[in-house]
Structures are given as structure tokens and as C-alpha cells.
Design a protein around this motif. Structure first.
Motif, PDB file in Angstrom:
ATOM      1  N   SER A 119       0.017  10.960   8.674  1.00  0.00           N
ATOM      2  CA  SER A 119       0.172  10.036   9.742  1.00  0.00           C
ATOM      3  C   SER A 119       0.903   8.571   8.989  1.00  0.00           C
ATOM      4  N   LEU A 120       0.351   8.294   7.671  1.00  0.00           N
ATOM      5  CA  LEU A 120       0.727   7.344   6.540  1.00  0.00           C
ATOM      6  C   LEU A 120       2.478   7.763   6.682  1.00  0.00           C
ATOM      7  N   ILE A 121       3.098   8.769   6.315  1.00  0.00           N
ATOM      8  CA  ILE A 121       4.532   9.057   5.629  1.00  0.00           C
ATOM      9  C   ILE A 121       5.067   9.197   6.987  1.00  0.00           C
ATOM     10  N   LYS A 122       4.380   9.110   8.734  1.00  0.00           N
ATOM     11  CA  LYS A 122       5.344   9.506  10.146  1.00  0.00           C
ATOM     12  C   LYS A 122       5.261   7.490   9.988  1.00  0.00           C
ATOM     13  N   VAL A 123       4.514   7.269   9.448  1.00  0.00           N
ATOM     14  CA  VAL A 123       4.761   5.387   9.788  1.00  0.00           C
ATOM     15  C   VAL A 123       6.234   4.548   8.719  1.00  0.00           C
ATOM     16  N   LEU A 124       6.319   5.541   8.221  1.00  0.00           N
ATOM     17  CA  LEU A 124       6.853   5.729   7.079  1.00  0.00           C
ATOM     18  C   LEU A 124       8.504   5.701   7.569  1.00  0.00           C
ATOM     19  N   GLN A 125       8.499   6.699   8.013  1.00  0.00           N
ATOM     20  CA  GLN A 125       9.758   7.063   8.586  1.00  0.00           C
ATOM     21  C   GLN A 125      10.268   7.363  10.018  1.00  0.00           C
ATOM     22  N   ILE A 126       9.809   5.417  10.634  1.00  0.00           N
ATOM     23  CA  ILE A 126      10.213   4.850  11.597  1.00  0.00           C
ATOM     24  C   ILE A 126      11.551   4.126  11.392  1.00  0.00           C
ATOM     25  N   GLN A 127      12.020   4.358  12.361  1.00  0.00           N
ATOM     26  CA  GLN A 127      13.406   4.008  11.720  1.00  0.00           C
ATOM     27  C   GLN A 127      13.361   2.543  12.636  1.00  0.00           C
ATOM     28  N   ARG A 128      14.148   1.068  12.492  1.00  0.00           N
ATOM     29  CA  ARG A 128      15.034   0.200  13.668  1.00  0.00           C
ATOM     30  C   ARG A 128      15.436   1.089  14.488  1.00  0.00           C
ATOM     31  N   GLY A 129      15.158   0.528  15.702  1.00  0.00           N
ATOM     32  CA  GLY A 129      15.686   0.781  16.554  1.00  0.00           C
ATOM     33  C   GLY A 129      15.048   1.850  17.875  1.00  0.00           C
ATOM     34  N   GLU A 130      14.021   1.759  17.134  1.00  0.00           N
ATOM     35  CA  GLU A 130      12.795   2.780  17.817  1.00  0.00           C
ATOM     36  C   GLU A 130      11.907   1.816  19.020  1.00  0.00           C
ATOM     37  N   PRO A 131      11.144   1.676  19.679  1.00  0.00           N
ATOM     38  CA  PRO A 131      10.265   1.175  20.262  1.00  0.00           C
ATOM     39  C   PRO A 131       9.441   0.665  19.527  1.00  0.00           C
ATOM     40  N   GLU A 132       8.974   0.864  18.307  1.00  0.00           N
ATOM     41  CA  GLU A 132       7.463   0.906  17.471  1.00  0.00           C
ATOM     42  C   GLU A 132       7.699  -0.499  16.377  1.00  0.00           C
ATOM     43  N   THR A 133       9.682  -0.391  16.582  1.00  0.00           N
ATOM     44  CA  THR A 133      10.077  -1.691  15.051  1.00  0.00           C
ATOM     45  C   THR A 133      10.156  -2.647  15.574  1.00  0.00           C
ATOM     46  N   GLU A 134       9.681  -2.808  17.895  1.00  0.00           N
ATOM     47  CA  GLU A 134       9.626  -5.096  17.771  1.00  0.00           C
ATOM     48  C   GLU A 134       8.254  -5.319  17.195  1.00  0.00           C
ATOM     49  N   GLY A 135       9.256  -6.163  17.320  1.00  0.00           N
ATOM     50  CA  GLY A 135       8.569  -7.640  15.989  1.00  0.00           C
ATOM     51  C   GLY A 135       8.245  -7.582  14.890  1.00  0.00           C
ATOM     52  N   PRO A 136       7.431  -9.094  14.660  1.00  0.00           N
ATOM     53  CA  PRO A 136       6.900  -8.597  12.765  1.00  0.00           C
ATOM     54  C   PRO A 136       6.525  -7.279  12.041  1.00  0.00           C
ATOM     55  N   VAL A 177       7.883  -4.491   9.519  1.00  0.00           N
ATOM     56  CA  VAL A 177       7.182  -4.269   8.392  1.00  0.00           C
ATOM     57  C   VAL A 177       6.432  -4.554   7.287  1.00  0.00           C
ATOM     58  N   ASP A 178       5.356  -5.172   8.140  1.00  0.00           N
ATOM     59  CA  ASP A 178       3.317  -4.932   7.173  1.00  0.00           C
ATOM     60  C   ASP A 178       3.547  -3.686   7.824  1.00  0.00           C
ATOM     61  N   ASN A 179       3.474  -2.901   8.560  1.00  0.00           N
ATOM     62  CA  ASN A 179       2.834  -1.830   8.838  1.00  0.00           C
ATOM     63  C   ASN A 179       3.413  -0.535   7.899  1.00  0.00           C
ATOM     64  N   LYS A 180       5.121  -1.395   7.759  1.00  0.00           N
ATOM     65  CA  LYS A 180       5.193  -0.327   6.286  1.00  0.00           C
ATOM     66  C   LYS A 180       4.415  -0.353   5.337  1.00  0.00           C
ATOM     67  N   VAL A 181       4.868  -1.403   4.775  1.00  0.00           N
ATOM     68  CA  VAL A 181       4.204  -1.883   3.692  1.00  0.00           C
ATOM     69  C   VAL A 181       1.590  -1.815   3.320  1.00  0.00           C
ATOM     70  N   ASP A 182       1.528  -2.284   4.315  1.00  0.00           N
ATOM     71  CA  ASP A 182       0.451  -1.543   4.643  1.00  0.00           C
ATOM     72  C   ASP A 182      -0.156   0.438   4.313  1.00  0.00           C
ATOM     73  N   ALA A 183       1.420   1.016   5.224  1.00  0.00           N
ATOM     74  CA  ALA A 183       1.544   2.469   5.015  1.00  0.00           C
ATOM     75  C   ALA A 183       1.756   2.969   3.103  1.00  0.00           C
ATOM     76  N   LEU A 184       2.568   2.047   3.013  1.00  0.00           N
ATOM     77  CA  LEU A 184       2.305   2.201   1.409  1.00  0.00           C
ATOM     78  C   LEU A 184       1.390   1.736   0.570  1.00  0.00           C
ATOM     79  N   GLU A 185       0.807   0.978   0.933  1.00  0.00           N
ATOM     80  CA  GLU A 185       0.045   0.573  -0.129  1.00  0.00           C
ATOM     81  C   GLU A 185      -0.892   1.549   0.107  1.00  0.00           C
ATOM     82  N   ALA A 186      -2.044   2.510   1.306  1.00  0.00           N
ATOM     83  CA  ALA A 186      -2.506   3.087   1.469  1.00  0.00           C
ATOM     84  C   ALA A 186      -2.285   4.413   0.767  1.00  0.00           C
ATOM     85  N   LEU A 187      -0.432   4.651   0.805  1.00  0.00           N
ATOM     86  CA  LEU A 187      -0.430   5.938   0.088  1.00  0.00           C
ATOM     87  C   LEU A 187      -0.556   5.643  -1.755  1.00  0.00           C
TER      88      LEU A 187
END
Length: 109
Positions: A53-70, A73-83
Motif C-alpha cells: 500500500s505504501l508503494i502504491k502511494v509512491l507510484q501515484i503520479q501528478r495529474g491523477e485525481p489523488e494529486t490535488e492539494g498540498p 507531497v505529504d503523503n509521499k513523505v509519510d509513505a517514505l518514512e513508513a517504508l
């Protein structure tokens, strides 16, 4: 070896019992068994599932609906810290590699 010492210890321990009663063990009723199983399963975390699930978060690219808002980047940082927490244990680090997570992390650099 002086067996009298051991006999003395045996006599002493038999005189000073705490009146422990035999166990009254019974099989668990189905409702209690179900509750216990659910309680234990809710506390167990599968590292591979968490890393997927953390890898899926990291694989989300800009332009997808989940990438709107600040939060993007926070979600990717959180995923990296959890990994990072997971892979500090070498066996789980090997699992991250098997799941393709190392490639994903390198692509983020």
C-alpha cells in the motif's frame, strides 16, 4: 553427593504448598473464540501488505485525481518514512525489493 540435603528440600517444599487447585480448563465457547480471533487479527499487521500500500502511494503520479492539494507531497513523505521504518529490519528490506519497492524509491530520486 549427599541425598539427605535433597530429601530435606523435598520435605520442606511439600510442607509449604500454597494449596493450588487443579485447573478447571474448559473448551472455549464459539462466541468467545470468534471474539478472540477478531481481536488478535485486528492487532496483527502484515508487513508485505503494508509495504504494497505504501508503494502504491509512491507510484501515484501528478495529474491523477489523488494529486490535488498540498497533501500529495505529504503523503509521499509519510509513505517514505513508513517504508524506512519497515526496511530497518533486513528481512523486510528484502521483501521490499521483491515487491518492486526499491525501483519505485529510486525513481523518486
Amino acid at each position: 553427593m549427599d541425598m539427605n540435603k535433597y530429601l530435606g528440600i523435598l520435605r520442606w517444599s511439600l510442607n509449604y504448598t500454597d494449596n493450588v487447585q487443579p485447573s478447571k480448563f474448559e473448551a472455549m465457547d464459539p462466541e468467545t473464540r470468534k471474539w478472540l480471533k477478531e481481536a488478535l487479527e485486528s492487532q496483527v499487521v502484515d508487513p508485505a501488505d503494508q509495504m504494497k500500500s505504501l508503494i502504491k502511494v509512491l507510484q501515484i503520479q501528478r495529474g491523477e485525481p489523488e494529486t490535488e492539494g498540498p497533501e500529495f507531497v505529504d503523503n509521499k513523505v509519510d509513505a517514505l518514512e513508513a517504508l524506512q521504518d519497515w526496511v530497518e529490519q533486513i528481512d523486510w528490506a528484502a521483501d521490499l525489493h521483491k515487491l518492486g519497492g526499491v525501483k519505485t524509491v529510486i525513481e523518486l530520486m
